[in-house]
Each structure stands twice: as structure tokens, then as C-alpha cells.
Design a protein around this motif. Structure first.
Motif, PDB file in Angstrom:
ATOM      1  N   GLU A  43       0.814  -1.206   0.000  1.00  0.00           N
ATOM      2  CA  GLU A  43       0.000   0.000   0.000  1.00  0.00           C
ATOM      3  C   GLU A  43       0.852   1.263   0.000  1.00  0.00           C
ATOM      4  O   GLU A  43       1.995   1.268   0.445  1.00  0.00           O
ATOM      5  N   HIS A  44       0.264   2.303  -0.531  1.00  0.00           N
ATOM      6  CA  HIS A  44       0.925   3.597  -0.665  1.00  0.00           C
ATOM      7  C   HIS A  44       0.160   4.600   0.191  1.00  0.00           C
ATOM      8  O   HIS A  44      -1.045   4.489   0.315  1.00  0.00           O
ATOM      9  N   PRO A  45       0.793   5.552   0.789  1.00  0.00           N
ATOM     10  CA  PRO A  45       2.216   5.860   0.787  1.00  0.00           C
ATOM     11  C   PRO A  45       2.943   5.179   1.934  1.00  0.00           C
ATOM     12  O   PRO A  45       2.323   4.674   2.873  1.00  0.00           O
ATOM     13  N   ILE A  46       4.248   5.186   1.851  1.00  0.00           N
ATOM     14  CA  ILE A  46       5.111   4.653   2.908  1.00  0.00           C
ATOM     15  C   ILE A  46       5.621   5.785   3.789  1.00  0.00           C
ATOM     16  O   ILE A  46       5.750   5.655   5.002  1.00  0.00           O
ATOM     17  N   GLN A  47       5.893   6.911   3.159  1.00  0.00           N
ATOM     18  CA  GLN A  47       6.435   8.059   3.891  1.00  0.00           C
ATOM     19  C   GLN A  47       5.515   8.440   5.042  1.00  0.00           C
ATOM     20  O   GLN A  47       4.300   8.417   4.926  1.00  0.00           O
ATOM     21  N   ASP A  48       6.106   8.775   6.133  1.00  0.00           N
ATOM     22  CA  ASP A  48       5.406   9.234   7.339  1.00  0.00           C
ATOM     23  C   ASP A  48       4.599   8.148   8.046  1.00  0.00           C
ATOM     24  O   ASP A  48       3.724   8.440   8.861  1.00  0.00           O
ATOM     25  N   ARG A  49       4.873   6.894   7.759  1.00  0.00           N
ATOM     26  CA  ARG A  49       4.212   5.798   8.481  1.00  0.00           C
ATOM     27  C   ARG A  49       4.879   5.625   9.837  1.00  0.00           C
ATOM     28  O   ARG A  49       6.072   5.860   9.987  1.00  0.00           O
ATOM     29  N   THR A  50       4.097   5.193  10.788  1.00  0.00           N
ATOM     30  CA  THR A  50       4.660   4.886  12.098  1.00  0.00           C
ATOM     31  C   THR A  50       5.398   3.556  12.018  1.00  0.00           C
ATOM     32  O   THR A  50       5.215   2.781  11.064  1.00  0.00           O
ATOM     33  N   ASP A  51       6.203   3.276  13.015  1.00  0.00           N
ATOM     34  CA  ASP A  51       6.883   1.980  13.059  1.00  0.00           C
ATOM     35  C   ASP A  51       5.874   0.847  13.039  1.00  0.00           C
ATOM     36  O   ASP A  51       6.055  -0.144  12.330  1.00  0.00           O
ATOM     37  N   ALA A  52       4.812   0.976  13.797  1.00  0.00           N
ATOM     38  CA  ALA A  52       3.786  -0.075  13.851  1.00  0.00           C
ATOM     39  C   ALA A  52       3.129  -0.277  12.490  1.00  0.00           C
ATOM     40  O   ALA A  52       2.871  -1.423  12.075  1.00  0.00           O
ATOM     41  N   GLU A  53       2.864   0.808  11.776  1.00  0.00           N
ATOM     42  CA  GLU A  53       2.267   0.688  10.441  1.00  0.00           C
ATOM     43  C   GLU A  53       3.224   0.013   9.466  1.00  0.00           C
ATOM     44  O   GLU A  53       2.813  -0.823   8.657  1.00  0.00           O
ATOM     45  N   MET A  54       4.504   0.357   9.550  1.00  0.00           N
ATOM     46  CA  MET A  54       5.493  -0.262   8.661  1.00  0.00           C
ATOM     47  C   MET A  54       5.640  -1.753   8.960  1.00  0.00           C
ATOM     48  O   MET A  54       5.768  -2.561   8.042  1.00  0.00           O
ATOM     49  N   ILE A  55       5.607  -2.111  10.211  1.00  0.00           N
ATOM     50  CA  ILE A  55       5.674  -3.524  10.582  1.00  0.00           C
ATOM     51  C   ILE A  55       4.466  -4.267  10.036  1.00  0.00           C
ATOM     52  O   ILE A  55       4.590  -5.370   9.505  1.00  0.00           O
ATOM     53  N   ALA A  56       3.296  -3.666  10.121  1.00  0.00           N
ATOM     54  CA  ALA A  56       2.078  -4.300   9.600  1.00  0.00           C
ATOM     55  C   ALA A  56       2.165  -4.475   8.079  1.00  0.00           C
ATOM     56  O   ALA A  56       1.777  -5.525   7.547  1.00  0.00           O
ATOM     57  N   ILE A  57       2.685  -3.477   7.378  1.00  0.00           N
ATOM     58  CA  ILE A  57       2.843  -3.578   5.923  1.00  0.00           C
ATOM     59  C   ILE A  57       3.841  -4.686   5.586  1.00  0.00           C
ATOM     60  O   ILE A  57       3.605  -5.502   4.688  1.00  0.00           O
ATOM     61  N   ALA A  58       4.958  -4.733   6.293  1.00  0.00           N
ATOM     62  CA  ALA A  58       5.965  -5.773   6.060  1.00  0.00           C
ATOM     63  C   ALA A  58       5.405  -7.156   6.374  1.00  0.00           C
ATOM     64  O   ALA A  58       5.612  -8.101   5.607  1.00  0.00           O
ATOM     65  N   ASP A  59       4.691  -7.272   7.472  1.00  0.00           N
ATOM     66  CA  ASP A  59       4.093  -8.561   7.827  1.00  0.00           C
ATOM     67  C   ASP A  59       3.120  -9.026   6.749  1.00  0.00           C
ATOM     68  O   ASP A  59       3.080 -10.205   6.398  1.00  0.00           O
ATOM     69  N   ALA A  60       2.324  -8.099   6.221  1.00  0.00           N
ATOM     70  CA  ALA A  60       1.340  -8.450   5.196  1.00  0.00           C
ATOM     71  C   ALA A  60       2.010  -8.884   3.894  1.00  0.00           C
ATOM     72  O   ALA A  60       1.471  -9.710   3.159  1.00  0.00           O
ATOM     73  N   ALA A  61       3.199  -8.354   3.595  1.00  0.00           N
ATOM     74  CA  ALA A  61       3.894  -8.668   2.351  1.00  0.00           C
ATOM     75  C   ALA A  61       4.824  -9.872   2.469  1.00  0.00           C
ATOM     76  O   ALA A  61       5.233 -10.442   1.453  1.00  0.00           O
ATOM     77  N   PHE A  62       5.153 -10.275   3.674  1.00  0.00           N
ATOM     78  CA  PHE A  62       6.184 -11.290   3.912  1.00  0.00           C
ATOM     79  C   PHE A  62       5.949 -12.587   3.145  1.00  0.00           C
ATOM     80  O   PHE A  62       6.845 -13.087   2.447  1.00  0.00           O
TER      81      PHE A  62
END
Length: 73
Positions: A43-62
Motif C-alpha cells: 500500500e501507498h504511501p510509505i512516507q510518514d508511516r509509524t513503526d507499527a504501520e510499517m511492521i504491519a505492511i511488512a508482515d502483510a507482504a512477507f
């Protein structure tokens, strides 16, 4: 993307991850490099995401990234 092309040329599988906003650009660049690279789009955007949001995005893509790494293409 150049690094993944280099790794693939050496027989090391690679997958690049980009946001859905850049699908067209990534496909054009891959063609320009003469590569057919595995990609996972998140999902877009990545900029300004919190650490928790980035972890959720990474987990979903793993799982998709791992599946593309071990695929027999």
C-alpha cells in the motif's frame, strides 16, 4: 533495482518491494534493464508511516516475498 538484476544474473533470487503507486514505473524500469523481476507491491504511501504501520505492511507482504523467492519460474 539494478542490484536485484545483478543478483539474478549471478543466480541469486531477488524480489523488489514497492508501493502500488509505482507499478507502472517499476515495470518500465525492469523492461529497460532487460529484466523480468519478481515484485511485491504494498500500500501507498510509505512516507510518514509509524513503526507499527510499517511492521504491519511488512508482515502483510512477507508471505508473498518468500513465495516469489522460492518459486520455480
Amino acid at each position: 533495482m539494478h542490484d536485484i538484476v545483478d543478483l539474478e544474473a549471478r543466480g541469486v533470487p531477488g524480489v523488489f518491494v514497492a508501493t502500488r503507486e509505482f507499478v507502472d514505473g517499476a515495470e518500465v524500469q525492469a523492461r529497460a534493464l532487460g529484466a523480468d523481476l519478481a515484485a511485491v507491491y504494498v500500500e501507498h504511501p510509505i512516507q510518514d508511516r509509524t513503526d507499527a504501520e510499517m511492521i504491519a505492511i511488512a508482515d502483510a507482504a512477507f508471505k508473498a516475498v518468500v513465495a516469489k523467492l522460492v518459486a520455480d519460474d
